[in-house]
Structure formats: C-alpha cells, structure tokens
Write an enzyme that holds these catalytic residues in place. Sequence first.
Site, PDB file in Angstrom:
ATOM      1  N   ASP A 136       0.823  -1.230   0.000  1.00  0.00           N
ATOM      2  CA  ASP A 136       0.000   0.000   0.000  1.00  0.00           C
ATOM      3  C   ASP A 136       0.846   1.264   0.000  1.00  0.00           C
ATOM      4  O   ASP A 136       0.422   2.313   0.484  1.00  0.00           O
ATOM      5  CB  ASP A 136      -0.936   0.069   1.227  1.00  0.00           C
ATOM      6  CG  ASP A 136      -1.754  -1.185   1.400  1.00  0.00           C
ATOM      7  OD1 ASP A 136      -2.106  -1.785   0.381  1.00  0.00           O
ATOM      8  OD2 ASP A 136      -2.030  -1.555   2.556  1.00  0.00           O
TER       9      ASP A 136
ATOM     10  N   HIS B 255      -4.157  -1.908  -6.111  1.00  0.00           N
ATOM     11  CA  HIS B 255      -3.398  -0.755  -6.585  1.00  0.00           C
ATOM     12  C   HIS B 255      -4.363   0.354  -7.001  1.00  0.00           C
ATOM     13  O   HIS B 255      -5.135   0.192  -7.936  1.00  0.00           O
ATOM     14  CB  HIS B 255      -2.491  -1.151  -7.754  1.00  0.00           C
ATOM     15  CG  HIS B 255      -1.428  -2.123  -7.350  1.00  0.00           C
ATOM     16  ND1 HIS B 255      -0.672  -2.834  -8.241  1.00  0.00           N
ATOM     17  CD2 HIS B 255      -0.988  -2.486  -6.130  1.00  0.00           C
ATOM     18  CE1 HIS B 255       0.177  -3.596  -7.584  1.00  0.00           C
ATOM     19  NE2 HIS B 255      -0.001  -3.403  -6.295  1.00  0.00           N
TER      20      HIS B 255
HETATM   21  P1  GDP Z   1      -0.298   0.200  -3.763  1.00  0.00           P
HETATM   22  O1  GDP Z   1      -0.958  -1.097  -3.410  1.00  0.00           O
HETATM   23  O2  GDP Z   1       1.141   0.267  -3.358  1.00  0.00           O
HETATM   24  O3  GDP Z   1      -0.516   0.612  -5.187  1.00  0.00           O
HETATM   25  O4  GDP Z   1      -0.993   1.309  -2.849  1.00  0.00           O
HETATM   26  P2  GDP Z   1      -2.563   1.550  -2.632  1.00  0.00           P
HETATM   27  O5  GDP Z   1      -3.165   1.990  -3.872  1.00  0.00           O
HETATM   28  O6  GDP Z   1      -3.147   0.399  -1.923  1.00  0.00           O
HETATM   29  O7  GDP Z   1      -2.508   2.724  -1.543  1.00  0.00           O
HETATM   30  C1  GDP Z   1      -1.959   3.933  -1.795  1.00  0.00           C
HETATM   31  C2  GDP Z   1      -2.974   5.015  -1.447  1.00  0.00           C
HETATM   32  O8  GDP Z   1      -2.340   6.258  -1.471  1.00  0.00           O
HETATM   33  C3  GDP Z   1      -4.099   5.133  -2.433  1.00  0.00           C
HETATM   34  O9  GDP Z   1      -5.249   5.594  -1.762  1.00  0.00           O
HETATM   35  C4  GDP Z   1      -3.593   6.184  -3.426  1.00  0.00           C
HETATM   36  O10 GDP Z   1      -4.608   6.842  -4.139  1.00  0.00           O
HETATM   37  C5  GDP Z   1      -2.925   7.096  -2.485  1.00  0.00           C
HETATM   38  N1  GDP Z   1      -1.806   7.892  -2.964  1.00  0.00           N
HETATM   39  C6  GDP Z   1      -0.741   7.524  -3.731  1.00  0.00           C
HETATM   40  N2  GDP Z   1       0.148   8.537  -3.792  1.00  0.00           N
HETATM   41  C7  GDP Z   1      -0.374   9.553  -3.047  1.00  0.00           C
HETATM   42  C8  GDP Z   1       0.095  10.843  -2.680  1.00  0.00           C
HETATM   43  O11 GDP Z   1       1.185  11.266  -3.024  1.00  0.00           O
HETATM   44  N3  GDP Z   1      -0.718  11.594  -1.877  1.00  0.00           N
HETATM   45  C9  GDP Z   1      -1.925  11.166  -1.419  1.00  0.00           C
HETATM   46  N4  GDP Z   1      -2.638  11.962  -0.655  1.00  0.00           N
HETATM   47  N5  GDP Z   1      -2.389   9.937  -1.734  1.00  0.00           N
HETATM   48  C10 GDP Z   1      -1.608   9.154  -2.522  1.00  0.00           C
END
Ligand code: GDP
Length: 424
Positions: free
Chosen positions: A12, A40
């Site tokens: 995440d 993701h």
């Molecule tokens: P992944 O599984 O590594 O792709 O991560 P997830 O999608 O599960 O969780 C990452 C969360 O952080 C999601 O809600 C994204 O929309 C959010 N996100 C990613 N980059 C940023 C950022 O720079 N700022 C904010 N506020 N949210 C972000």
Amino acid sequence: MVNAIVGANWGDEGKGKITDMLAQESDIVIRFQGGANAGHTIINEYGKFALHLLPSGVFNPRVANLIGPGVALDIEEMLSELATLRDRGVPEPTILISDRAQVMMSYHVLFDCLEEKRLGKNSFGSTKSGIAPFYGDKYMKIGLQVNQLYDREVLTERLRRAAVIKDAMLENLYGEKPLDVDALADKYYDLAQKIRPMVCDTTQYLRRALKENKKILLEGQLGTLRDPDHGIFPFTTSSSPLAGYGTVGAGLPPTAFEKIIAVTKAYSSCVGAGPFVTELEGDEAEELRRRGGDSGEYGAKTGRPRRVGWFDCVATRYGCLVQGATECVMTNLDVLGYLDEIRICTGYEVDGRVLTDFPVTRLVEKAKPVYTSLPGWKCDVRHITSYKDLPENCRAYIETVEKEIECPIRMISNGPRREEIIMR
Ligand code: GDP
C-alpha cells in the site's frame, strides 16, 4: 531494459500510481507474483480504479500488460476487472498471460476463508483471495497451469489428484462437503476459452522484447516486509514481492535489470496482522488515517481500516536493502502538512539495547521505537511542482529520511493524481 517498481514496506505504498505514471513511457508492464489480493489505486483521466490482478499499464493502449508465470491467475476476477475498464470507457488493453501461470481455483478461496475462520482471533488477516492455499498447492505440485485447462483429460486428472488431499481436509478438518471434480472441470474448461487469445509463451515474448530494446516495467505487489523469506514471517504473503524474484516470476534474465525503484510512504501504513513498531493508536491514528491516501487509509482490496504510524527508518532501510533498491519514491508527502511535529523512528529498543538493523520477527515483536522529532511545515504542498519550492522543513524531512534509509529519494508524490509528482 527492465525497471522494477516494488514496495519497501508492508504494501500500500502507492506503487499503483507510480506504475501508472511510468507506464506512460513503457512498452510492457508485468505482474510477476501474487494475485487478486493486490489493491493498486490509480487515479487518471478515466477516473479512480482499484486494480487487483491486472497490471497497472492497462490505461495506456500502447502497453502490453503481461501476467507472468509467478502470478496466481484468478480468471474470473481478471475478466471482471476487464469488464469494469470497458464499462468506464478505457480503451481495450493488450493482455498477455503466461501459459505457465497457475490458476487460482474457487476451492483455494474457500480454503483461505475456512482457515481464517478456524484460526479465529489468531488469523493472519488474509484478504481471503486464496493466495496461501494457491501457493501451497503449487509447491505441493497439485496446482494447475493455464495450459493444462485446454486439455479436458489432463484437467480432470489434475483435479482428481488435488481432490484426494483437498477432500480429506474439507471433510475431516473443516467439516465441509468434498469437491465436485466434474463441475470444476466444466467451469475451468469454459473459463479457459474466454482467455484463449491472451495466453502465450510470455518468456519467449520477453526475450524478443529485450532484443528489440523494449522498455519493460515490473510491478511488485505488497512490499519487502511481506516476503516469505525476508519479511515478518509468519505475517507474510506466500509469494516473494522482491525485485529479485521478478526474474523468476516474470521470466527475465537478472542481468537485464537496471533500476529498482522502491516505493515508501511519508508515514507508515499496513493492513493485516503482525508487528508494527511505530503504530499509532487513538485520536492521533484516527486523524492520520482519515487524512491519508486519496480518501483515507482503507484497504483498496478489503476496505478495512489500515493501521497507521510514524515513518520507520529501520524497517524502510531494510526494505530498500533487501529489494536492492537503486532509488526511492516517497509518496503521500502532502498528507503530513497538518502536523506541528513529525516523528521518525531511527532505532528499535529491544531488551535494553538499541538496534538499527531490522531484526527477526521474534525481536521486532518486542521492539519499542526510538524516535527523532522534526518540525512540521504546516501547509498544503499539493500544488508544488518543483523540489526547491517545497517548504524548508519539508525538504529537511525528506533529506533526513533519505540519509537514514541510505537510498536516494528521486521522486516525491504530493497527491494521488498521476501528475502530482516532483522529480529531483
Ligand atoms: P499500492 O498497493 O502500493 O498501489 O498502494 P494503494 O493503492 O493500496 O494505496 C496507496 C494510497 O495512497 C491510495 O489511496 C492512493 O490513491 C494514495 N496515494 C498515492 N500517492 C499519493 C500521494 O502522493 N498523496 C496522497 N494523498 N495519496 C496518494
């Protein structure tokens, strides 16, 4: 040229956003491990999506999205994700599935649910996507490869073999009905026809792509600390989320790798059970959870509230080291703008000693965080596009973390949208 995007922590970290962004300049995006237990989150011109199994390059019609032999292929889940993309106006993506990938069977999901129920309060917090039973069967040699679905006799024979073991467990351990082999054979034979045009020898495809100097991007799921060998066993997943495993799970030569980009959040978050040294509780946790991510820190797969805490330099340095990271991306920096003071964990106190190298799970479970406090920047940094324009305290935070984790932070994500990125 092969670049990998992997998680430095518990998953995440925001890998989906970074993959979607870098997919714009890639020819091939590959999922090499895990299955539909990923979540993701991607926000781009088509809207907001949570991809579970499809590679994050599916929004770029120029990209070939490859599901490697190391993946747990849940065919129904994949078809339903594809249908969602179509319904929401995304151009038809190119998908290639390895004929050696193994298939997630409905009984893997069933076993995952039954086992978590049996474990009760000692459960691992599985996403109940069938991952542990799937990989268990693969290494027990009773799994099914995609190519085996196309031969009715082979398919039935493989299912019968698996059923001997599965039925013994279903009836004796869980008190459930045995498997219906014929119904399963029908179901998976039919499903296989639906993906037929996508199935191929992806290893040969990649070999040709490398000869043609194509740009290949590997997309890891979860993060270092969930690796079965190097992570917080047994609170780990069942396939390796390490860039090093990318060579096996995708079918690529190790010498082809160039950049290994480890993604880490500006604070810590984790879904599922296991030790989490910098975890916050109460109001402090609630506030960070509410402000985190794009709409709060809730699992993209499960919707469960994520555990949140301060940035853990001990765990992240280890996370980058085990990944062999050549550079880092720090995401969610914008989230911390409300804090007067921000803590980072620089050591673990275990039995009266301070450790700076991430220890084995038994000791992580006893560890108390040693914190350093840094001043907050108290403003919104979402609109900022260049590093020098970030507030001084914000740059000091990034640079202190960078020194601690011993890995250059080359990109900073300051918002969930594709274009919210600062290159350094
Ligand atoms: P992944 O599984 O590594 O792709 O991560 P997830 O999608 O599960 O969780 C990452 C969360 O952080 C999601 O809600 C994204 O929309 C959010 N996100 C990613 N980059 C940023 C950022 O720079 N700022 C904010 N506020 N949210 C972000």
